[in-house]
Design an enzyme around this catalytic site. Structure first.
Site, mmCIF file in Angstrom:
data_model
loop_
_atom_site.group_PDB
_atom_site.id
_atom_site.type_symbol
_atom_site.label_atom_id
_atom_site.label_comp_id
_atom_site.label_asym_id
_atom_site.label_seq_id
_atom_site.Cartn_x
_atom_site.Cartn_y
_atom_site.Cartn_z
ATOM 1 N N HIS A 129 0.854 -1.188 0.000
ATOM 2 C CA HIS A 129 0.000 0.000 0.000
ATOM 3 C C HIS A 129 0.895 1.246 0.000
ATOM 4 O O HIS A 129 0.944 1.994 0.977
ATOM 5 C CB HIS A 129 -0.912 -0.032 1.231
ATOM 6 N N GLN A 132 -0.543 4.922 0.834
ATOM 7 C CA GLN A 132 -0.836 5.141 2.250
ATOM 8 C C GLN A 132 0.450 5.447 3.023
ATOM 9 O O GLN A 132 0.491 6.346 3.867
ATOM 10 C CB GLN A 132 -1.504 3.891 2.847
ATOM 11 N N ASP A 220 -2.767 -2.094 12.035
ATOM 12 C CA ASP A 220 -3.746 -2.238 10.955
ATOM 13 C C ASP A 220 -4.662 -3.402 11.352
ATOM 14 O O ASP A 220 -4.352 -4.150 12.284
ATOM 15 C CB ASP A 220 -3.000 -2.531 9.636
ATOM 16 N N CYS A 260 -3.999 3.359 9.361
ATOM 17 C CA CYS A 260 -4.406 3.754 7.997
ATOM 18 C C CYS A 260 -5.921 3.873 7.867
ATOM 19 O O CYS A 260 -6.402 4.551 6.964
ATOM 20 C CB CYS A 260 -3.853 2.774 6.973
ATOM 21 N N ARG A 288 -3.510 11.752 2.906
ATOM 22 C CA ARG A 288 -3.711 10.943 1.703
ATOM 23 C C ARG A 288 -3.932 11.860 0.505
ATOM 24 O O ARG A 288 -3.414 11.625 -0.585
ATOM 25 C CB ARG A 288 -4.916 9.993 1.853
HETATM 26 N N1 NVA Z 1 -4.690 -4.131 5.336
HETATM 27 C C1 NVA Z 1 -5.919 -3.450 5.011
HETATM 28 C C2 NVA Z 1 -5.662 -2.023 4.651
HETATM 29 C C3 NVA Z 1 -6.891 -1.236 4.332
HETATM 30 C C4 NVA Z 1 -6.595 0.167 3.919
HETATM 31 C C5 NVA Z 1 -6.613 -4.183 3.887
HETATM 32 O O1 NVA Z 1 -5.937 -4.583 2.924
HETATM 33 O O2 NVA Z 1 -7.836 -4.365 3.962
HETATM 34 N N1 CP Z 2 -6.495 3.570 4.255
HETATM 35 C C1 CP Z 2 -7.152 3.331 3.116
HETATM 36 O O1 CP Z 2 -6.571 2.973 2.074
HETATM 37 O O2 CP Z 2 -8.492 3.564 3.182
HETATM 38 P P1 CP Z 2 -9.587 3.126 2.138
HETATM 39 O O3 CP Z 2 -9.652 1.625 2.145
HETATM 40 O O4 CP Z 2 -10.843 3.749 2.640
HETATM 41 O O5 CP Z 2 -9.204 3.644 0.773
#
Ligand code: NVA
Ligand code: CP
Length: 302
Positions: A129, A132, A220, A260, A288
């Protein structure tokens, strides 16, 4: 043009330059100074998973830059019915100027870049990610005034967030300790990346070992998007892998807490800690927008 497929692909200098640009764009936006750097450009935004922050930050960011954001849900695209990503990449390259994609497999993002001829930005995969983490680094620098020499600690799953944080922290001169239960370590290539920075990287089993003397604690969710069926097993495996008041006691004074979002209070973070650090967490969310605008400018114009 350049891609942001994963943070490993960007040098320390490129990452710092992106943070500097994000700060400048943030300052200008707050002071009503327009910057229509991407006037007339179209960004396709492909979502194969849900999103609040990523979608809205890219959509608003592209608009503030004078460009046009085009939301493309995989439910409505032929990609959702099995059209190969290689063909989608070649078609979209003829219509639009860049793609931001949120999907499952990292290989899909890499294939878009290989077959298309426009910048590709990773808006989250199971592997990483990067967008982020750029916002996270911007936030830490904003609150602490520097990155170099600080210690980050990540508690939880060896997932997309942990992977990108390890790369982002180490590339910007921070050290990072992670704590995850056995069986939930980050992938081997990320461990190797971490080890190449010597004692700046540490992988622990006990959260309190990792959090010792930390300047920033990050966590997370225990079950990411696509892992909903594992929720129960994961709740057991991650029991104790929580940012709470007692964990903050072993961290440095003034330790920041980032998440996040979305957050599951009572699981990876207590409601108490979340609310006590809400200023940092929601600045991180706001960043963001600024960080994504910097990524767009870099990818479209360099
Ligand atoms: N680890 C989480 C991050 C969400 C922004 C996911 O992949 O769902
Ligand atoms: N943190 C993040 O990426 O949030 P969303 O899943 O809402 O985009």
């Amino acid at each position: 043009m350049k891609h942001l497929l994963k943070l490993e692909d960007w040098s320390s200098e490129e990452i710092i330059a992106t943070l500097d640009l994000a700060d400048k764009l943030k300052y200008e936006t707050k002071n009503g100074i327009e910057h229509k750097i991407l006037k007339g450009k179209t960004l396709g935004m492909i979502f194969e998973k849900a999103s609040t922050r990523t979608r809205v930050s890219f959509e608003v960011g592209m608009t503030q830059l004078g460009g046009y954001p085009l939301f493309l849900s995989s439910n409505d695209l032929q990609i959702g019915r099995g059209e190969p990503v290689q063909d989608t990449a070649r078609v979209l390259s003829r219509f639009i100027d860049g793609i931001m994609i949120r999907t499952f497999a990292q290989s899909e993002v890499e294939a878009l870049a290989e077959y298309g001829s426009i910048p590709i930005i990773n808006g989250l995969t199971d592997y990483c990610h990067p967008c982020q983490v750029l916002a996270d680094l911007q936030t830490i620098r904003e609150f602490k005034g520097k990155l170099e020499g600080l210690k980050m600690c990540f508690i939880g799953d060896g997932n997309n967030m942990m992977n990108s944080l390890i790369v982002g922290a180490l590339r910007t001169g921070m050290s990072i300790s992670v704590a995850c239960p056995e069986g939930y370590d980050p992938p081997q290539n990320i461990i190797e990346f971490g080890k190449s920075f010597g004692d700046k990287f540490e992988i622990c089993r006990k959260p309190a070992d990792a959090a010792k003397n930390a300047d920033v604690l990050v966590t997370d969710v225990w079950a990411s998007m696509g892992q909903e069926e594992e929720q129960k097993i994961r709740a057991k495996a991650f029991d104790g892998y929580q940012i709470n008041d007692s964990l903050l006691e072993v961290a440095n004074e003034g330790c920041m807490v980032l998440h996040c979002l979305p957050a599951h209070r009572g699981e990876e973070i207590t409601a108490n800690v979340f609310e006590a650090h809400a200023d940092e967490i929601f600045e991180e969310a706001e960043n963001r927008l600024h960080a994504q605008k910097a990524v767009l400018v870099k990818c479209f114009t360099e």
